[in-house]
Write a protein that holds these residues in place. Structure first.
Motif, PDB file in Angstrom:
ATOM      1  N   ALA A 125       0.816  -1.217   0.000  1.00 39.75           N
ATOM      2  CA  ALA A 125       0.000   0.000   0.000  1.00 39.75           C
ATOM      3  C   ALA A 125       0.846   1.262   0.000  1.00 39.75           C
ATOM      4  CB  ALA A 125      -0.921  -0.001   1.214  1.00 39.75           C
ATOM      5  N   GLY A 126       0.411   2.264  -0.836  1.00 46.03           N
ATOM      6  CA  GLY A 126       0.986   3.595  -0.835  1.00 46.03           C
ATOM      7  C   GLY A 126       0.430   4.396   0.338  1.00 46.03           C
ATOM      8  N   PRO A 127       0.563   5.755   0.306  1.00 46.50           N
ATOM      9  CA  PRO A 127       0.768   6.581  -0.883  1.00 46.50           C
ATOM     10  C   PRO A 127       2.215   6.775  -1.317  1.00 46.50           C
ATOM     11  CG  PRO A 127       0.456   7.987   1.013  1.00 46.50           C
ATOM     12  CD  PRO A 127       0.282   6.587   1.496  1.00 46.50           C
ATOM     13  N   GLY A 128       3.197   6.384  -0.509  1.00 43.41           N
ATOM     14  CA  GLY A 128       4.568   6.494  -0.966  1.00 43.41           C
ATOM     15  C   GLY A 128       4.857   5.507  -2.082  1.00 43.41           C
ATOM     16  N   ASP A 129       5.866   5.821  -2.911  1.00 43.59           N
ATOM     17  CA  ASP A 129       6.231   4.916  -3.998  1.00 43.59           C
ATOM     18  C   ASP A 129       6.849   3.632  -3.439  1.00 43.59           C
ATOM     19  OD1 ASP A 129       5.388   6.863  -5.725  1.00 43.59           O
ATOM     20  OD2 ASP A 129       7.401   7.510  -6.317  1.00 43.59           O
ATOM     21  N   ILE A 130       6.607   2.521  -4.133  1.00 39.42           N
ATOM     22  CA  ILE A 130       7.135   1.224  -3.719  1.00 39.42           C
ATOM     23  C   ILE A 130       7.803   0.570  -4.926  1.00 39.42           C
ATOM     24  CG2 ILE A 130       6.576  -1.084  -2.863  1.00 39.42           C
ATOM     25  CD1 ILE A 130       4.167   0.204  -1.419  1.00 39.42           C
ATOM     26  N   LYS A 131       9.050   0.174  -4.752  1.00 37.78           N
ATOM     27  CA  LYS A 131       9.798  -0.503  -5.815  1.00 37.78           C
ATOM     28  C   LYS A 131      10.263  -1.848  -5.289  1.00 37.78           C
ATOM     29  CE  LYS A 131      12.464  -0.949  -9.587  1.00 37.78           C
ATOM     30  NZ  LYS A 131      13.052  -2.282  -9.350  1.00 37.78           N
ATOM     31  N   ILE A 132       9.774  -2.927  -5.908  1.00 32.93           N
ATOM     32  CA  ILE A 132      10.206  -4.279  -5.577  1.00 32.93           C
ATOM     33  C   ILE A 132      10.972  -4.810  -6.780  1.00 32.93           C
ATOM     34  CG2 ILE A 132       9.480  -6.602  -4.930  1.00 32.93           C
ATOM     35  CD1 ILE A 132       6.970  -5.368  -3.701  1.00 32.93           C
ATOM     36  N   GLY A 133      12.184  -5.277  -6.560  1.00 36.48           N
ATOM     37  CA  GLY A 133      13.072  -5.627  -7.660  1.00 36.48           C
ATOM     38  C   GLY A 133      12.774  -6.973  -8.301  1.00 36.48           C
ATOM     39  N   LYS A 134      13.735  -7.444  -9.081  1.00 36.39           N
ATOM     40  CA  LYS A 134      13.616  -8.706  -9.807  1.00 36.39           C
ATOM     41  C   LYS A 134      13.894  -9.899  -8.891  1.00 36.39           C
ATOM     42  CE  LYS A 134      15.424  -6.488 -13.987  1.00 36.39           C
ATOM     43  NZ  LYS A 134      16.509  -6.477 -14.988  1.00 36.39           N
ATOM     44  N   HIS A 135      13.248 -11.029  -9.208  1.00 36.16           N
ATOM     45  CA  HIS A 135      13.523 -12.319  -8.572  1.00 36.16           C
ATOM     46  C   HIS A 135      13.284 -12.300  -7.058  1.00 36.16           C
ATOM     47  CE1 HIS A 135      15.386 -13.068 -12.442  1.00 36.16           C
ATOM     48  NE2 HIS A 135      16.270 -12.124 -12.227  1.00 36.16           N
ATOM     49  N   CYS A 136      12.403 -11.438  -6.595  1.00 36.95           N
ATOM     50  CA  CYS A 136      12.093 -11.400  -5.161  1.00 36.95           C
ATOM     51  C   CYS A 136      11.006 -12.409  -4.827  1.00 36.95           C
ATOM     52  CB  CYS A 136      11.645 -10.003  -4.743  1.00 36.95           C
ATOM     53  SG  CYS A 136      12.970  -8.772  -4.779  1.00 36.95           S
ATOM     54  N   MET A 137      10.961 -12.799  -3.548  1.00 30.37           N
ATOM     55  CA  MET A 137       9.904 -13.677  -3.039  1.00 30.37           C
ATOM     56  C   MET A 137       9.343 -13.046  -1.768  1.00 30.37           C
ATOM     57  SD  MET A 137      11.582 -17.474  -3.589  1.00 30.37           S
ATOM     58  CE  MET A 137      13.026 -17.078  -2.594  1.00 30.37           C
ATOM     59  N   ILE A 138       8.059 -12.739  -1.792  1.00 27.44           N
ATOM     60  CA  ILE A 138       7.381 -12.134  -0.652  1.00 27.44           C
ATOM     61  C   ILE A 138       6.417 -13.178  -0.108  1.00 27.44           C
ATOM     62  CG2 ILE A 138       6.108 -10.149   0.199  1.00 27.44           C
ATOM     63  CD1 ILE A 138       8.703  -9.390  -1.254  1.00 27.44           C
ATOM     64  N   ALA A 139       6.658 -13.693   1.093  1.00 27.53           N
ATOM     65  CA  ALA A 139       5.860 -14.788   1.638  1.00 27.53           C
ATOM     66  C   ALA A 139       4.504 -14.294   2.144  1.00 27.53           C
ATOM     67  CB  ALA A 139       6.629 -15.483   2.757  1.00 27.53           C
ATOM     68  N   ALA A 140       3.632 -15.257   2.416  1.00 27.41           N
ATOM     69  CA  ALA A 140       2.241 -14.975   2.765  1.00 27.41           C
ATOM     70  C   ALA A 140       2.115 -14.101   4.019  1.00 27.41           C
ATOM     71  CB  ALA A 140       1.513 -16.301   3.002  1.00 27.41           C
ATOM     72  N   HIS A 141       1.036 -13.297   4.020  1.00 24.43           N
ATOM     73  CA  HIS A 141       0.641 -12.451   5.163  1.00 24.43           C
ATOM     74  C   HIS A 141       1.663 -11.361   5.486  1.00 24.43           C
ATOM     75  CE1 HIS A 141      -2.883 -14.927   6.105  1.00 24.43           C
ATOM     76  NE2 HIS A 141      -2.121 -15.974   5.820  1.00 24.43           N
ATOM     77  N   SER A 142       2.517 -11.023   4.531  1.00 29.50           N
ATOM     78  CA  SER A 142       3.429  -9.895   4.729  1.00 29.50           C
ATOM     79  C   SER A 142       2.733  -8.589   4.380  1.00 29.50           C
ATOM     80  CB  SER A 142       4.683 -10.069   3.867  1.00 29.50           C
ATOM     81  OG  SER A 142       5.450 -11.170   4.311  1.00 29.50           O
ATOM     82  N   GLY A 143       3.255  -7.483   4.920  1.00 31.53           N
ATOM     83  CA  GLY A 143       2.704  -6.165   4.634  1.00 31.53           C
ATOM     84  C   GLY A 143       3.805  -5.175   4.298  1.00 31.53           C
ATOM     85  N   ILE A 144       3.618  -4.447   3.196  1.00 37.03           N
ATOM     86  CA  ILE A 144       4.596  -3.441   2.750  1.00 37.03           C
ATOM     87  C   ILE A 144       3.845  -2.125   2.689  1.00 37.03           C
ATOM     88  CG2 ILE A 144       6.147  -2.762   0.869  1.00 37.03           C
ATOM     89  CD1 ILE A 144       6.276  -5.813   0.169  1.00 37.03           C
ATOM     90  N   TYR A 145       4.110  -1.236   3.656  1.00 35.34           N
ATOM     91  CA  TYR A 145       3.277  -0.049   3.860  1.00 35.34           C
ATOM     92  C   TYR A 145       4.112   1.220   3.711  1.00 35.34           C
ATOM     93  CZ  TYR A 145       0.415  -3.683   6.026  1.00 35.34           C
ATOM     94  OH  TYR A 145      -0.301  -4.833   6.279  1.00 35.34           O
ATOM     95  N   ALA A 146       3.970   1.904   2.578  1.00 32.39           N
ATOM     96  CA  ALA A 146       4.721   3.139   2.328  1.00 32.39           C
ATOM     97  C   ALA A 146       3.953   4.338   2.876  1.00 32.39           C
ATOM     98  CB  ALA A 146       5.005   3.296   0.843  1.00 32.39           C
ATOM     99  N   ASN A 147       3.605   4.258   4.145  1.00 31.97           N
ATOM    100  CA  ASN A 147       2.968   5.374   4.838  1.00 31.97           C
ATOM    101  C   ASN A 147       3.072   5.122   6.329  1.00 31.97           C
ATOM    102  OD1 ASN A 147       0.247   4.192   5.955  1.00 31.97           O
ATOM    103  ND2 ASN A 147       0.411   3.457   3.838  1.00 31.97           N
ATOM    104  N   ASN A 148       2.997   6.202   7.087  1.00 31.13           N
ATOM    105  CA  ASN A 148       3.027   6.087   8.536  1.00 31.13           C
ATOM    106  C   ASN A 148       2.263   7.277   9.109  1.00 31.13           C
ATOM    107  OD1 ASN A 148       3.575   5.023  11.012  1.00 31.13           O
ATOM    108  ND2 ASN A 148       5.771   5.480  10.990  1.00 31.13           N
ATOM    109  N   HIS A 149       1.386   7.048  10.062  1.00 33.90           N
ATOM    110  CA  HIS A 149       0.574   8.143  10.605  1.00 33.90           C
ATOM    111  C   HIS A 149       1.424   9.081  11.469  1.00 33.90           C
ATOM    112  CE1 HIS A 149      -3.451   6.933   9.324  1.00 33.90           C
ATOM    113  NE2 HIS A 149      -3.059   5.696   9.512  1.00 33.90           N
TER     114      HIS A 149
END
Length: 233
Positions: A125-149
């Motif tokens: 989730a944004g609103p910040g930009d997110i760049k995930i590179g090549k050949h990556c593996m993101i396992a189940a139930h992970s969260g990538i959050y480009a924002n913080n209150h």
């Protein structure tokens, strides 16, 4: 301005029509092939072949780019709504497993590079930009959050104090274990391994093995390999 709003509404109507008509056609009854053909009218870019199962939700398809050989499974939601500057890009041979949620807010770019695998029930989730590179593996139930209150003012409700949008970079060939959380402003260096349940709130150097809450680096993969070679000699 009026013409732009009219065009945007027309795009949304076309998007709703095609995704409603084609989106729920069962996979076994030519569903993926029909979706591959029909969705070319609404996406910014879509390669060939692309495998999209039934029950996938798209919002803001005109801001979504899908490369060739991409797999998108049931329950996935890709939401690029917000404004015309948003962009979700899935590189060639990306695989998005069931119930993954990828969403922009405004002026957000989410880029997932080729040959990357996103396991079930991941949230990106944004609103910040997110760049995930090549050949990556993101396992189940992970969260990538480009924002913080923000919460500096104790007299004002936190929900009205806005959010940060520093962005997140996960470089090539990284493996994030089950239930990893990556917070805004973080870069995870190339070739790193992040242990299950880790909360990443600071940069991780390349080829690191990191675990814990918050994340701490416990090994370096290159040093480990060099030590092994020296021992064998």
């Amino acid at each position: 301005m009026h013409n732009e709003q009219y065009f945007s509404k027309l795009q949304r109507v076309q998007e709703l029509f095609l995704t409603t008509v084609l989106g729920d056609i069962p996979t076994l009854i030519l569903g993926p092939k029909l979706r591959n053909l029909g969705y070319r009218r609404i996406f910014a870019q879509i390669g060939s072949p692309v495998y999209i199962q039934n029950g996938v939700e798209f919002n803001g398809a005109s801001c979504i780019e899908i490369g060739s050989g991409v797999y998108i499974f049931k329950g996935v939601r890709l939401d690029a709504r917000g404004n015309k500057n948003n962009r979700i890009h899935l590189g060639n041979r990306v695989a998005i497993e069931r119930n993954v949620d990828i969403g922009c807010l405004e002026n957000t770019h989410i880029h997932i590079d080729e040959d990357t695998f996103i396991a079930p029930n991941v949230c990106i989730a944004g609103p910040g930009d997110i760049k995930i590179g090549k050949h990556c593996m993101i396992a189940a139930h992970s969260g990538i959050y480009a924002n913080n209150h923000n919460f500096a003012d104790p007299m004002e409700p936190i929900k009205y104090q806005g959010v940060t949008r520093k962005g997140i970079v996960i470089e090539d060939d990284c493996w994030l274990g089950h239930g990893v959380t990556v917070l805004d402003g973080v870069t995870i260096g190339k070739g790193s391994v992040i242990g299950a349940g880790t909360v990443v709130n600071k940069d991780i150097p390349p080829f690191s093995i990191a675990v814990g809450i918050p994340a701490r680096v416990i090994k370096n993969r290159i040093d480990q390999d060099l030590a092994k070679v020296q021992t064998e000699k």
